[in-house]
Design a protein around this motif. Structure first.
Motif, PDB file in Angstrom:
ATOM      1  N   TYR A   3      84.337 -30.338  54.615  1.00  0.00           N
ATOM      2  CA  TYR A   3      84.506 -29.232  55.755  1.00  0.00           C
ATOM      3  C   TYR A   3      85.545 -30.002  56.844  1.00  0.00           C
ATOM      4  O   TYR A   3      85.268 -31.244  56.998  1.00  0.00           O
ATOM      5  CB  TYR A   3      83.206 -29.333  56.562  1.00  0.00           C
ATOM      6  CG  TYR A   3      82.120 -28.344  55.782  1.00  0.00           C
ATOM      7  CD1 TYR A   3      82.360 -27.060  55.867  1.00  0.00           C
ATOM      8  CD2 TYR A   3      81.061 -28.923  54.851  1.00  0.00           C
ATOM      9  CE1 TYR A   3      81.375 -26.210  55.126  1.00  0.00           C
ATOM     10  CE2 TYR A   3      80.345 -28.305  54.352  1.00  0.00           C
ATOM     11  CZ  TYR A   3      80.314 -26.717  54.399  1.00  0.00           C
ATOM     12  OH  TYR A   3      79.571 -26.087  53.712  1.00  0.00           O
ATOM     13  N   VAL A  73      86.545 -25.088  59.014  1.00  0.00           N
ATOM     14  CA  VAL A  73      85.448 -24.642  59.735  1.00  0.00           C
ATOM     15  C   VAL A  73      85.993 -23.976  60.926  1.00  0.00           C
ATOM     16  O   VAL A  73      87.170 -24.161  61.415  1.00  0.00           O
ATOM     17  CB  VAL A  73      84.916 -25.855  60.485  1.00  0.00           C
ATOM     18  CG1 VAL A  73      83.779 -25.631  61.401  1.00  0.00           C
ATOM     19  CG2 VAL A  73      84.199 -26.851  59.440  1.00  0.00           C
ATOM     20  N   THR A  75      85.816 -22.921  64.061  1.00  0.00           N
ATOM     21  CA  THR A  75      85.220 -23.311  65.374  1.00  0.00           C
ATOM     22  C   THR A  75      84.642 -22.288  66.390  1.00  0.00           C
ATOM     23  O   THR A  75      83.781 -22.653  67.002  1.00  0.00           O
ATOM     24  CB  THR A  75      86.276 -24.440  66.146  1.00  0.00           C
ATOM     25  OG1 THR A  75      87.263 -23.705  66.284  1.00  0.00           O
ATOM     26  CG2 THR A  75      86.636 -25.535  65.389  1.00  0.00           C
ATOM     27  N   ARG A  77      82.849 -19.966  65.655  1.00  0.00           N
ATOM     28  CA  ARG A  77      81.387 -19.793  65.185  1.00  0.00           C
ATOM     29  C   ARG A  77      80.538 -20.642  65.268  1.00  0.00           C
ATOM     30  O   ARG A  77      79.278 -20.645  64.835  1.00  0.00           O
ATOM     31  CB  ARG A  77      81.433 -19.066  63.806  1.00  0.00           C
ATOM     32  CG  ARG A  77      82.554 -17.920  63.456  1.00  0.00           C
ATOM     33  CD  ARG A  77      82.560 -17.265  62.182  1.00  0.00           C
ATOM     34  NE  ARG A  77      81.282 -16.934  61.758  1.00  0.00           N
ATOM     35  CZ  ARG A  77      80.932 -16.247  60.748  1.00  0.00           C
ATOM     36  NH1 ARG A  77      81.762 -16.153  59.939  1.00  0.00           N
ATOM     37  NH2 ARG A  77      79.480 -15.958  60.716  1.00  0.00           N
ATOM     38  N   LEU A  78      81.030 -21.908  65.769  1.00  0.00           N
ATOM     39  CA  LEU A  78      80.082 -23.116  66.041  1.00  0.00           C
ATOM     40  C   LEU A  78      79.050 -22.992  66.978  1.00  0.00           C
ATOM     41  O   LEU A  78      79.470 -22.500  68.199  1.00  0.00           O
ATOM     42  CB  LEU A  78      80.789 -24.406  65.843  1.00  0.00           C
ATOM     43  CG  LEU A  78      81.624 -24.701  64.586  1.00  0.00           C
ATOM     44  CD1 LEU A  78      82.451 -26.116  64.799  1.00  0.00           C
ATOM     45  CD2 LEU A  78      80.617 -25.053  63.501  1.00  0.00           C
ATOM     46  N   SER A  79      78.123 -23.708  67.097  1.00  0.00           N
ATOM     47  CA  SER A  79      76.907 -23.529  68.276  1.00  0.00           C
ATOM     48  C   SER A  79      77.142 -24.855  68.782  1.00  0.00           C
ATOM     49  O   SER A  79      77.206 -25.872  68.283  1.00  0.00           O
ATOM     50  CB  SER A  79      75.626 -23.286  67.605  1.00  0.00           C
ATOM     51  OG  SER A  79      74.638 -23.522  68.456  1.00  0.00           O
ATOM     52  N   THR A  80      76.767 -25.007  69.915  1.00  0.00           N
ATOM     53  CA  THR A  80      76.625 -26.293  70.910  1.00  0.00           C
ATOM     54  C   THR A  80      75.047 -26.440  70.959  1.00  0.00           C
ATOM     55  O   THR A  80      74.904 -27.338  71.862  1.00  0.00           O
ATOM     56  CB  THR A  80      77.323 -26.009  72.091  1.00  0.00           C
ATOM     57  OG1 THR A  80      76.934 -24.809  72.885  1.00  0.00           O
ATOM     58  CG2 THR A  80      78.826 -25.765  71.809  1.00  0.00           C
ATOM     59  N   GLN A  84      76.427 -30.880  65.047  1.00  0.00           N
ATOM     60  CA  GLN A  84      77.018 -30.595  63.838  1.00  0.00           C
ATOM     61  C   GLN A  84      78.408 -30.918  63.506  1.00  0.00           C
ATOM     62  O   GLN A  84      78.855 -31.596  64.549  1.00  0.00           O
ATOM     63  CB  GLN A  84      76.871 -28.975  63.349  1.00  0.00           C
ATOM     64  CG  GLN A  84      77.567 -28.269  64.404  1.00  0.00           C
ATOM     65  CD  GLN A  84      77.291 -26.815  64.443  1.00  0.00           C
ATOM     66  OE1 GLN A  84      76.967 -26.052  63.471  1.00  0.00           O
ATOM     67  NE2 GLN A  84      77.206 -26.068  65.768  1.00  0.00           N
ATOM     68  N   SER A  87      81.274 -31.097  66.159  1.00  0.00           N
ATOM     69  CA  SER A  87      80.562 -31.178  67.467  1.00  0.00           C
ATOM     70  C   SER A  87      81.315 -32.485  68.137  1.00  0.00           C
ATOM     71  O   SER A  87      81.358 -33.623  67.620  1.00  0.00           O
ATOM     72  CB  SER A  87      79.137 -31.480  67.407  1.00  0.00           C
ATOM     73  OG  SER A  87      78.380 -30.281  67.134  1.00  0.00           O
ATOM     74  N   ILE A 154      82.266 -28.271  71.362  1.00  0.00           N
ATOM     75  CA  ILE A 154      83.123 -28.182  70.220  1.00  0.00           C
ATOM     76  C   ILE A 154      84.283 -29.179  70.398  1.00  0.00           C
ATOM     77  O   ILE A 154      85.017 -28.758  71.345  1.00  0.00           O
ATOM     78  CB  ILE A 154      83.399 -26.543  70.055  1.00  0.00           C
ATOM     79  CG1 ILE A 154      82.313 -25.801  69.901  1.00  0.00           C
ATOM     80  CG2 ILE A 154      84.380 -26.480  68.625  1.00  0.00           C
ATOM     81  CD1 ILE A 154      81.307 -26.162  69.008  1.00  0.00           C
TER      82      ILE A 154
END
Length: 156
Positions: A3, A73, A75, A77-80, A84, A87, A154
């Motif tokens: 990733y 990846v 970014t 769609r990434l969660s805080t 992960q 991050s 992020i």
């Protein structure tokens, strides 16, 4: 699967292009030049040039493999909510009260000077899936450190 960010992927592709278009012809030229110097059985310059070419080809193959296995990846769609890959984690070392910030990235994007640590490092592994306020106890070569997660964002 590796990733990585789009930026990291683009850098790998550029590095591969540089190695194939510039470094590979240089290595071939060095071998040809050394071969022109006579008896190959006692030609250390030729042996060194062949060895350098073998290292170059191995590096090219490793980069090609990483690119083939790359998963970029998204970014957006990434969660805080929890730590992960990608991050950016701001934390406090509870023993020293020292603040530190690391972004967790793929092995090929790791650059400690820029605060980017590989997801395979003990610190990154200890931080994964932790939330703000959690305390991560991480075993490192010098013992165990306790890091309190202060903020997750992020990474760039």
């Amino acid at each position: 699967m590796a990733y990585m960010s789009q930026e990291g992927y683009d850098k790998l592709v550029a590095q591969l292009h540089e190695l194939e278009a510039v470094e590979r012809p240089k290595a071939s030229a060095a071998i040809a030049e050394a071969a022109d110097k006579g008896d190959l059985s006692e030609n250390s310059e030729y042996d060194a040039a062949k060895e350098a070419q073998a290292h170059l080809e191995a590096k090219i193959n490793n980069i090609k493999l990483t690119i083939a296995q790359a998963k970029i990846v998204d970014t957006s769609r990434l969660s805080t909510e929890e730590v992960q890959i990608m991050s950016k984690v701001e934390m406090t070392n509870l023993a020293t009260k020292k603040k530190m910030t690391y972004t967790i990235v793929s092995e090929s994007e790791a650059d400690l000077k820029k605060g980017k640590i590989s997801i395979h490092t003990p610190i990154a592994q200890g931080l994964l899936n932790k939330k703000v306020g959690d305390i991560a106890e991480i075993k490192i070569p010098r013992g165990t450190i306790r890091l309190q997660i202060d903020k997750i964002s992020i990474g760039e």
